[in-house]
Design a protein around this motif. Sequence first.
Motif, PDB file in Angstrom:
ATOM      1  N   SER A  87      -1.506  -0.767   8.098  1.00 12.38           N
ATOM      2  CA  SER A  87      -0.732  -1.837   6.520  1.00 12.38           C
ATOM      3  C   SER A  87       0.646  -2.126   6.134  1.00 12.38           C
ATOM      4  CB  SER A  87      -1.243  -0.573   4.836  1.00 12.38           C
ATOM      5  OG  SER A  87      -0.232   0.384   6.182  1.00 12.38           O
TER       6      SER A  87
ATOM      7  N   HIS B 193      -1.014  11.339   2.343  1.00 16.36           N
ATOM      8  CA  HIS B 193      -1.419   9.469   2.497  1.00 16.36           C
ATOM      9  C   HIS B 193      -2.916   9.236   1.826  1.00 16.36           C
ATOM     10  CE1 HIS B 193      -2.928   5.926   5.392  1.00 16.36           C
ATOM     11  NE2 HIS B 193      -2.351   5.921   3.866  1.00 16.36           N
TER      12      HIS B 193
ATOM     13  N   HIS C 237      -8.814   2.002   6.678  1.00 20.91           N
ATOM     14  CA  HIS C 237      -7.069   2.664   6.814  1.00 20.91           C
ATOM     15  C   HIS C 237      -7.053   3.591   6.984  1.00 20.91           C
ATOM     16  CE1 HIS C 237      -3.053   1.941   5.734  1.00 20.91           C
ATOM     17  NE2 HIS C 237      -2.631   3.233   4.617  1.00 20.91           N
TER      18      HIS C 237
ATOM     19  N   LEU D 177       0.943  -0.651   0.563  1.00 21.38           N
ATOM     20  CA  LEU D 177      -0.148  -0.052  -0.228  1.00 21.38           C
ATOM     21  C   LEU D 177       0.746   0.911   0.035  1.00 21.38           C
ATOM     22  CD1 LEU D 177      -2.835   1.057   1.156  1.00 21.38           C
ATOM     23  CD2 LEU D 177      -2.568  -0.562  -1.268  1.00 21.38           C
ATOM     24  N   LYS D 178       0.637   2.246  -0.627  1.00 20.80           N
ATOM     25  CA  LYS D 178       1.541   3.712  -1.238  1.00 20.80           C
ATOM     26  C   LYS D 178       2.138   3.789   0.006  1.00 20.80           C
ATOM     27  CE  LYS D 178       2.321   4.547  -3.706  1.00 20.80           C
ATOM     28  NZ  LYS D 178       3.839   5.437  -4.752  1.00 20.80           N
TER      29      LYS D 178
ATOM     30  N   HIS E 226      -4.550   7.688  -1.050  1.00 14.48           N
ATOM     31  CA  HIS E 226      -5.036   6.506  -1.070  1.00 14.48           C
ATOM     32  C   HIS E 226      -6.572   6.023  -2.576  1.00 14.48           C
ATOM     33  CE1 HIS E 226      -3.460   2.800   1.280  1.00 14.48           C
ATOM     34  NE2 HIS E 226      -3.535   3.873   1.939  1.00 14.48           N
TER      35      HIS E 226
HETATM   36 FE   LIG Z   1      -1.703   3.746   3.501  1.00 13.06          FE
END
Ligand SMILES: [Fe+2]
Length: 407
Positions: free
Chosen positions: A90, A152, A60, A3-4, A156
């Motif tokens: 994550s 962030h 998240h 996840l990024k 997402h």
């Molecule tokens: Fe994240």
Amino acid sequence: MTLKAVTAPRDKTPLSAPDALARLRDVRARTEALAAPLSAEDMVVQSMPDVSPTKWHLGHTTWFFETFLLKAFDKTYSEFDPAFCYLFNSYYDAVGERHPRPKRGLLTRPALDRVMAYRAEVSDAIAGLLKAAEGGKDWADITRLLSLGCHHEEQHQELLLADIKHVLYQNPLRPAYAQKPADPVRKTQKLSWMAYPEGVREIGHGGRGFAFDSEGPRHKVYVGAFQLASRPVSNSEYLEFIEDGGYRRPEFWLSDAWAHICDEGKCQPLYWEKRDGEWREFLMQGEHPLNPGAPVCHLSYYEADAYARWAGARLPTEAELEVMAVATKATAGEVWEWTSSAYSPYPGFKPAAGAVGEYNGKFMVGQMVLRSGSGATPPGHWRPTYRNFFYPPSAWQFTGLRLAREP
Ligand SMILES: [Fe+2]
């Protein structure tokens, strides 16, 4: 990729509480608007380990604010649900154990309503924190982490779109995410080459406004003379590669790439299908005939690199694309453009202290940098120094390429 990865912010000017709250509310509302066309069932599915369900993204991004802002700075805050840290963490080892990524699609509980209640409660608690803490000793840190949390969540937002596209594609009904017409048919525009002289250039973020930590420090690099194509490669151009046997000719492919496409039996980009003699592509608007002039999208690094070699050119480096972006005052593009640059630390890079230092630094192995932003990148999120990164076989993000060559 995982996840990024987000990272430490470099915003030096603290926001006022009303501005900070407005920014938070805008970002949170945009995420919810992106989820609005989906059913609760759509939001649970995980179509492959790289994909996260929409409901997980909603949880998240909230967990991120709860963990790094509320728990850190609001002594009066009590956790919404102690189980959520395990479910919605994550990859932060410093924060503790977590639910395995490939099993996120098994989280039928908490139900969507409860995740939305979590979102609302955390946003409201942050509003209270901002009001109470403005001007206090923690204010600079609070606004810094709030800004990080907003950027962030914007990352997402793009992941959410790429992920739900992959989810919907698995359904034989090929449902559209967006209830609006596909883009008009475009012709491939004439390509020209933009020439740049050799020189010592400065690249990287200089510290004004927000950037993720891996965008800095700003530093000098020598860049030889190069030429860049005036636009990304189009669908019709990529089709010529396919029709020339591109996927059957090992001479164009790196060794890992050839092994990968042989293993997968790959002979066209993700979301392309030839039916009754017509090439079709799955878009956010459902399945449509291939749009010849649109930039080719959903290429892996392997495919982008093979195409460039077939075309007698090469992939650009990230420095070359940054030089171009600055020189042309570029805004975000239509597809992320693969570069030949490995995702590595810039000279002098140091991850942020604490758990947020896990955002970028620990992913600096085996991934390649992409530049330019895509049509799914949130407005205002991209900058010329932005470094996106994915593993070479990944193709489910909005990724294409632009050609480079020597003069
Ligand atoms: Fe994240």
